[in-house]
Design an enzyme around this catalytic site. Structure first.
Site, mmCIF file in Angstrom:
data_model
loop_
_atom_site.group_PDB
_atom_site.id
_atom_site.type_symbol
_atom_site.label_atom_id
_atom_site.label_comp_id
_atom_site.label_asym_id
_atom_site.label_seq_id
_atom_site.Cartn_x
_atom_site.Cartn_y
_atom_site.Cartn_z
ATOM 1 N N HIS A 87 0.824 -1.215 0.000
ATOM 2 C CA HIS A 87 0.000 0.000 0.000
ATOM 3 C C HIS A 87 0.854 1.261 0.000
ATOM 4 O O HIS A 87 0.360 2.335 -0.325
ATOM 5 C CB HIS A 87 -1.056 -0.016 1.115
ATOM 6 C CG HIS A 87 -0.592 0.322 2.495
ATOM 7 N ND1 HIS A 87 -0.330 -0.636 3.458
ATOM 8 C CD2 HIS A 87 -0.362 1.513 3.096
ATOM 9 C CE1 HIS A 87 0.025 -0.036 4.572
ATOM 10 N NE2 HIS A 87 0.013 1.257 4.391
ATOM 11 N N ASP A 228 1.062 -7.659 2.231
ATOM 12 C CA ASP A 228 1.203 -6.225 1.969
ATOM 13 C C ASP A 228 2.676 -5.802 1.825
ATOM 14 O O ASP A 228 3.228 -5.134 2.680
ATOM 15 C CB ASP A 228 0.530 -5.450 3.115
ATOM 16 C CG ASP A 228 0.270 -3.999 2.755
ATOM 17 O OD1 ASP A 228 0.850 -3.518 1.764
ATOM 18 O OD2 ASP A 228 -0.511 -3.339 3.465
ATOM 19 N N SER A 656 3.930 2.489 8.305
ATOM 20 C CA SER A 656 3.666 1.464 7.287
ATOM 21 C C SER A 656 4.944 1.103 6.555
ATOM 22 O O SER A 656 5.640 1.986 6.061
ATOM 23 C CB SER A 656 2.641 1.975 6.278
ATOM 24 O OG SER A 656 1.370 1.929 6.832
HETATM 25 N N1 ARG Z 1 -4.615 0.752 7.182
HETATM 26 C C1 ARG Z 1 -3.329 0.725 6.577
HETATM 27 C C2 ARG Z 1 -2.489 1.886 7.020
HETATM 28 O O1 ARG Z 1 -2.976 2.955 7.257
HETATM 29 C C3 ARG Z 1 -3.397 0.825 5.107
HETATM 30 C C4 ARG Z 1 -3.888 -0.359 4.463
HETATM 31 C C5 ARG Z 1 -4.064 -0.143 2.997
HETATM 32 N N2 ARG Z 1 -4.980 -1.127 2.501
HETATM 33 C C6 ARG Z 1 -6.212 -0.842 2.084
HETATM 34 N N3 ARG Z 1 -7.024 -1.839 1.867
HETATM 35 N N4 ARG Z 1 -6.618 0.385 1.899
HETATM 36 O O2 ARG Z 1 -1.292 1.792 7.075
#
Ligand code: ARG
Length: 721
Positions: A87, A228, A656
């Protein structure tokens, strides 16, 4: 005797558990001073402070950097190979994607270095040096060179950064970008010298059906089965220094890369994460938490939700639109869902209750200290919040709807210049402005923009905004709509989207052929853009003095909280600077009768598979590998394939892609998310509930090798078995 021993060790365990600081985004430069290093060692860390952070030599921090503008990445080979999240790479993967080369859907695997794709705009940033400049800033305040309020302004930080950089030995070095930032709300200041590499190439990305498996449904949730990750590589000039893309650049010979452990993990094992948490607000008052819920989260949820419905329908109807809007949609949805979860978790976890207790304890402390400033500060913050609340709400609505929601806008500044040139009959000026008009047009109608989709967004958001904000506060364009279009939003929007100069190439050509003042004056897109910008500036003007006041009050409040906690050290709120969090691999119980294991396996991918739902499609090749349990050396002793795991580390957005490291500093995973039940965590960390969701490094290697055919990348790495 034995019983007593067990009893005693149980007590000791209880004590160490209760002091154990899972919470905390520690500053590397203060690990010694704040004793966080001692706590880490107590929990099992086998490294020394200088192995983690060495201002005069190479350490773990040299293998960690900022990926792009808002993520973390780590170096996993001596040839500059970067691991980060899928992501985080998403926008760049999309940048290379088209209906013909759909890397989002199909994945991308560079089978040799010459196939790695230059990715304009992508940067990787190392931390070169960190210096404490608190005394310097305080002296400037004491000498009345600046006011305390000025010391908390971006303008001052920027100026000071440039000044100090100019005097430093790093002045002549390539790629150095200095940054001055306040910590502890301005009770401390550091200058951070960052080293920015700008030739970064795309190396590997799994298909979204792996890298984003579970999509928006599973986002912010556990149990998780998302692979991811994505990989990139830093290229440098002949001296290993930062340079813009050039075919002759070569992979950066990195001074430090993370060894990778595939030995496996267990509940309770030591785990730490180094990375760049973006923003937390752990020292808010009750009134500020309420403001966050009502004036930021609630309107954001409403406006993004409405826009996303329009986008989703358009994306489902066309592959072209799906690719164009993939990154925008994910970006919007991520903090839309986060805002929903945060408002729920604040209630579920009784954050307001905890904060109320904290305020009462602080008041007691302030009275004991006979400190008048401390005694008054929370009330003063509350008063300021009462004044900012309606402004904050309006600003959220305005920016979510018009600055971030609807994309079509035309700067009136460009039009004004043209008007001036026409009025002055300045033909050379007119000609050069014609070029600018075409450039602006191309920027609006870029490869990821669809005018018709945007028109639908506008038709949804114009009336929604009108419902949400009192009419006396609407931007001036609403008066035009009321008077000239009888309040018919669709009629106005069609006129703006059809007949503005920047609406389409035909209109632009027509205008450029014969530029007239009248056409400029009548341009609806420019009128609309100016009116929303004016409103935004008006709100900012009202907010600035209140915000300045709040900044000073926070500085006092946080100094007071620090005083109260002493000698227990505390950490400053996240501000997208390098931090370390330590803790353990740990399961959790989200609610009565439910216990979540600390890891998931590939079996769960098939359990979740749903061929009718794009978010839960499983690629045929992966399905085959799972069905044959063809996991090679990466399988668990029982033959299963580990996928994601949980730790109680303290992370947030910006982290992330961060490396999850074991007690030897070896890479065991890549952090990518937080759990739903603790989305109040940015405001208040809950030891029982807050978990960090990580991708097991063995799943990364398995996908890379068996699905991507990228054994050559694994050969570059240092694998510890
Ligand atoms: N919640 C994750 C973060 O803020 C991002 C995940 C991205 N994936 C998605 N399905 N939008 O780091």
């Amino acid at each position: 005797m034995n019983k007593i021993k067990i009893y005693l060790s149980a007590i000791i365990l209880l004590i160490t558990c209760s002091v154990r600081a899972d919470e905390g985004m520690w500053l590397l430069q203060l690990m010694q001073e704040q004793h966080s290093i001692d706590m880490m060692k107590k929990q099992g860390l086998k490294l020394d402070v200088l192995d983690l952070y060495n201002p005069n030599g190479v350490s773990l921090k040299d293998a960690v950097g900022i990926f792009g503008g808002g993520c973390t990445g780590e170096i996993i080979s001596p040839e500059g190979l970067i691991l980060t999240n899928h992501h985080c790479g998403y926008g760049f993967i999309q940048q290379h994607s088209s209906v013909e080369h759909d890397y989002l859907t199909d994945g991308f695997w560079a089978t040799s270095k010459d196939k790695e794709l230059p990715t304009p705009g992508l940067k990787f940033t190392f931390i070169e040096r960190i210096e404490d400049i608190t005394d310097l800033v305080n002296k400037k305040i004491a000498d009345k060179e600046i006011t305390e309020t000025e010391s908390l302004s971006r303008e001052f930080w920027g100026k000071l950064a440039a000044e100090l950089h100019n005097q430093s030995d790093l002045k002549e070095k390539k790629g150095i970008s200095p940054q001055v930032l306040p910590f502890y709300a301005g009770n401390k200041f550091y200058i951070i010298y960052r080293k920015v590499y700008s030739d970064v190439r795309m190396v590997a990305a799994p298909p979204s059906s792996i890298g984003k498996f579970g999509g928006e449904t599973d986002n912010w949730m556990w149990p998780r089965h998302t692979g991811d990750f994505s990989m990139f590589r830093i290229y440098a000039d002949a001296n290993g220094e930062p340079a813009d893309y050039d075919a002759s650049n070569t992979p950066l010979k990195t001074t430090k890369h993370l060894p990778i452990s595939i030995k496996g993990i267990n509940e309770g094992d030591y785990a730490m994460i180094m990375g760049f948490p973006g923003s937390t607000s752990r020292y808010l008052t009750v009134s500020e938490v309420k403001q966050r819920m009502e004036a930021s989260n609630a309107p954001r949820i409403q406006i993004r939700g409405a826009r996303q419905e329009v986008l989703k329908a358009a994306m489902n109807a066309s592959d072209k639109t799906r690719i164009q809007y993939a990154n925008k949609y994910a970006g919007s949805s991520n903090y839309w869902k986060n805002s929903i979860g945060m408002n729920k978790a604040i209630v579920d976890n009784n954050v307001l209750g905890t904060k109320t207790e904290q305020e009462a304890a602080f008041l007691k402390f302030a009275r004991e200290q006979n400190n008048e400033a401390y005694q008054k500060v929370v009330d003063q913050i509350d008063q300021a919040i009462t004044s900012t609340q309606p402004l904050t709400y309006q600003r959220t609505c305005l920016s979510e709807a018009f600055l971030m929601g609807i994309e079509f806008r035309t700067s009136h500044l460009l039009l004004d210049k043209m008007k001036e040139a026409i009025e002055e009959k300045n033909t050379a000026g007119i000609d050069s402005l014609k070029d600018s008009f075409q450039k602006v047009f191309d920027r609006i109608h870029n490869k990821d923009y669809d005018h018709e989709v945007d028109r639908q967004v506008a038709k949804t958001l114009f009336p929604l905004y009108a419902e949400m904000v009192p009419s006396s506060e609407h931007p001036a364009i609403y008066t035009v709509i009321a008077q000239e279009y009888k309040g018919d939003y669709n009629k106005f929007i069609d006129d703006m989207y059809d007949n503005s100069i920047m609406s389409n190439q035909e209109n632009l050509d027509k205008f450029l052929k014969k530029p007239t003042v009248k056409a400029l004056d009548n341009d609806l897109s420019a009128q609309y853009s100016k009116s929303t910008l004016d409103k935004f500036q008006e709100l900012n003007k009202l907010m600035t003095p209140l915000q300045d006041e709040l900044d000073i009050l926070h500085k006092t409040y946080i100094r007071g909280l620090g005083d109260m906690k002493l000698p227990v050290p505390s950490y400053p709120d996240a501000n997208f600077t390098l931090r370390l969090t330590y803790g353990n691999i740990k399961s959790y119980s989200p609610r009565d009768g439910v216990h979540y294991k600390y890891y998931t396996t590939a079996k769960g991918v098939l359990e979740k598979e749903d061929p009718t739902n794009r978010e839960f499609n499983v690629p045929a090749k992966l399905k085959e590998l799972i069905e044959n349990a063809d996991y090679g050396q990466y399988a668990l002793p029982n033959g299963e394939m580990p996928l994601c795991f949980l730790t109680n580390n303290d992370i947030t957005g910006g982290n992330s892609g961060s490396p999850v490291l074991n007690e030897n500093g070896e890479l065991i995973g890549c952090a990518f998310d937080g759990n739903w039940e603790s989305l109040s965590g940015d405001i208040n960390f809950d030891n029982n509930m807050q978990r960090c969701i990580n991708l097991d490094i063995r799943y990364v290697l398995f996908i890379l090798e068996k699905l991507g055919g990228c054994g050559h990348l694994i050969n570059e790495m240092t694998i510890v078995q």
